[in-house]
Motif scaffolding. Sequence first.
Motif, short mmCIF file in Angstrom:
data_model
loop_
_atom_site.label_atom_id
_atom_site.label_comp_id
_atom_site.label_asym_id
_atom_site.label_seq_id
_atom_site.Cartn_x
_atom_site.Cartn_y
_atom_site.Cartn_z
N ASP A 203 0.71 -1.39 -0.30
CA ASP A 203 -0.01 -0.08 -0.45
C ASP A 203 1.36 1.08 -0.07
O ASP A 203 1.44 2.16 0.55
N GLY A 204 0.81 2.22 -0.62
CA GLY A 204 1.61 3.10 -1.00
C GLY A 204 1.43 4.33 -0.96
O GLY A 204 2.13 5.27 -0.32
N SER A 205 0.26 4.00 0.01
CA SER A 205 -0.22 5.28 1.28
C SER A 205 0.17 5.38 2.73
O SER A 205 0.23 6.00 3.05
N LYS A 206 0.99 4.40 3.17
CA LYS A 206 1.59 3.53 3.80
C LYS A 206 2.91 3.39 4.05
O LYS A 206 3.45 2.59 3.22
N LYS A 207 3.13 3.86 5.13
CA LYS A 207 4.57 3.97 5.73
C LYS A 207 5.18 2.38 5.74
O LYS A 207 4.51 1.67 6.71
N MET A 208 6.63 1.91 5.83
CA MET A 208 7.03 0.10 5.60
C MET A 208 6.81 0.55 7.11
O MET A 208 7.59 1.36 7.61
N ALA A 235 4.56 -6.63 -5.23
CA ALA A 235 4.86 -5.79 -4.74
C ALA A 235 3.92 -5.28 -5.77
O ALA A 235 3.34 -5.27 -6.63
N LYS A 236 2.56 -4.13 -5.27
CA LYS A 236 1.47 -3.74 -5.67
C LYS A 236 2.10 -2.49 -6.45
O LYS A 236 2.56 -2.14 -6.11
N THR A 237 0.67 -2.53 -7.69
CA THR A 237 1.32 -1.05 -8.64
C THR A 237 0.38 -1.12 -9.33
O THR A 237 -0.93 -2.42 -9.15
N ASP A 238 0.48 -0.28 -10.50
CA ASP A 238 -0.88 -0.17 -11.42
C ASP A 238 -0.60 -0.66 -12.74
O ASP A 238 0.21 -0.92 -13.33
N PRO A 239 -2.02 -0.51 -13.27
CA PRO A 239 -1.69 -1.18 -14.57
C PRO A 239 -0.71 -0.46 -15.90
O PRO A 239 -0.59 -1.29 -16.41
N GLU A 254 2.49 4.51 -5.43
CA GLU A 254 2.88 2.62 -5.28
C GLU A 254 4.44 2.75 -6.70
O GLU A 254 5.39 2.45 -6.12
N ALA A 255 4.23 3.05 -7.28
CA ALA A 255 4.75 3.03 -8.88
C ALA A 255 6.23 4.29 -7.88
O ALA A 255 7.06 4.29 -7.98
N ASP A 256 5.89 5.78 -7.22
CA ASP A 256 6.45 6.75 -6.53
C ASP A 256 7.76 5.70 -5.94
O ASP A 256 8.86 5.68 -5.65
N ASN A 257 6.58 5.28 -4.99
CA ASN A 257 7.49 4.32 -3.77
C ASN A 257 8.75 3.00 -4.75
O ASN A 257 10.49 3.57 -4.40
N LEU A 258 8.79 2.57 -5.59
CA LEU A 258 9.44 1.53 -6.07
C LEU A 258 10.58 2.48 -6.76
O LEU A 258 11.35 2.35 -6.89
N VAL A 259 10.05 2.96 -7.37
CA VAL A 259 11.15 4.17 -8.34
C VAL A 259 12.22 5.17 -7.21
O VAL A 259 13.31 5.41 -7.13
#
Length: 346
Positions: A203-208, A235-239, A254-259
């Motif tokens: 969940d890219g809105s919550k801190k690890m 890991a969760k991503t978008d299409p 989620e994209a922002d987090n992985l980048v």
Amino acid sequence: MANAQERVFSGVQPTGNLHLGNYLGAIKRFVELQDRFDCLYCVVDLHAITVWQDPAELKRSIREVAAAFLAAGVDGEKHIVFNQSQVPQHAELAWVFNCVARLGWLNRMTQFKEKAGKDRENASVGLYAYPNLMAADILAYRATHVPVGEDQKQHLELARDIAQKFNNDFAASIAEHGLAEKFFPLPEPLIAGPATRVMSLRDGSKKMSKSEPSDASRINLTDDADQIAQKIRKAKTDPLPLPEAVEGLKDRPEADNLVGIYAALADSDPAGVLAEHGGSQFSQFKQALVDLTVAKLSPITAEMKRLVADPGHIDRTLGRGAERAEAIASETMGDVKDILGFVRRT
């Protein structure tokens, strides 16, 4: 070389399951700062007990955090690595700051509200007064700089307010004892680069977080290569594919987090990552992230495991560090007692 007048203090709580967020947000930064500052890195076990801890697990976690510092490249000989409870001046100065800080200041601390939740009346006094102890941690060494993430900036601002109020309240006594007018420095924040706030893989809105129920939400520093690969691939991503420019990461947490994770591990920035991987499908980018993460973390994980297997070595390192830390903190505390008008033991 570090300027002798510039000193960094920072700490990590020993609450188990050190993860990628702890590494990128704190420990990796600790290593980088060693060439610029005199550094004290602390396992903040007094902070850990603001909520109940299993004693056996706490002891294990203290050693694991110390092992992570050393495995990542913190030099325990050149700099100071120790655990907070071995230096009594932290608690002693925290009480003084309990008497300097104002209730209104603590009432504004958002982290207490988040951690205490709805059952605030049942939270420990320690959890409420936690920021005063954090101020004591820093100011016992008159540290000038503190590496902080976004979630700790408010606490550092409080430490600055406490330092300023102490200096103002006791200005005459400070001058009478021939001490510097600004007895306590106002410590400056050192804000990290990319991935200062690493988010959950689910969940890219919550801190690890170590407290997240799903282990798949985080990469632990003890995970092996297969576990890392599995978690990143799931890991969760978008299409959509990765954007070509940083602006395209907006509203794609989620994209922002992985980048951001890739950028931090590669000592790059999101723009540099997208210049290389922009337009890629996530399956392709995730494999590149797996390869990079395994390459960066595996040596640290192996060294951590080696160190944890020798608790005597870790305990000796912490003990030597505590002796060196106490030599600094006791001098500060002695001056504080003179400033306050306490009668010192002769």
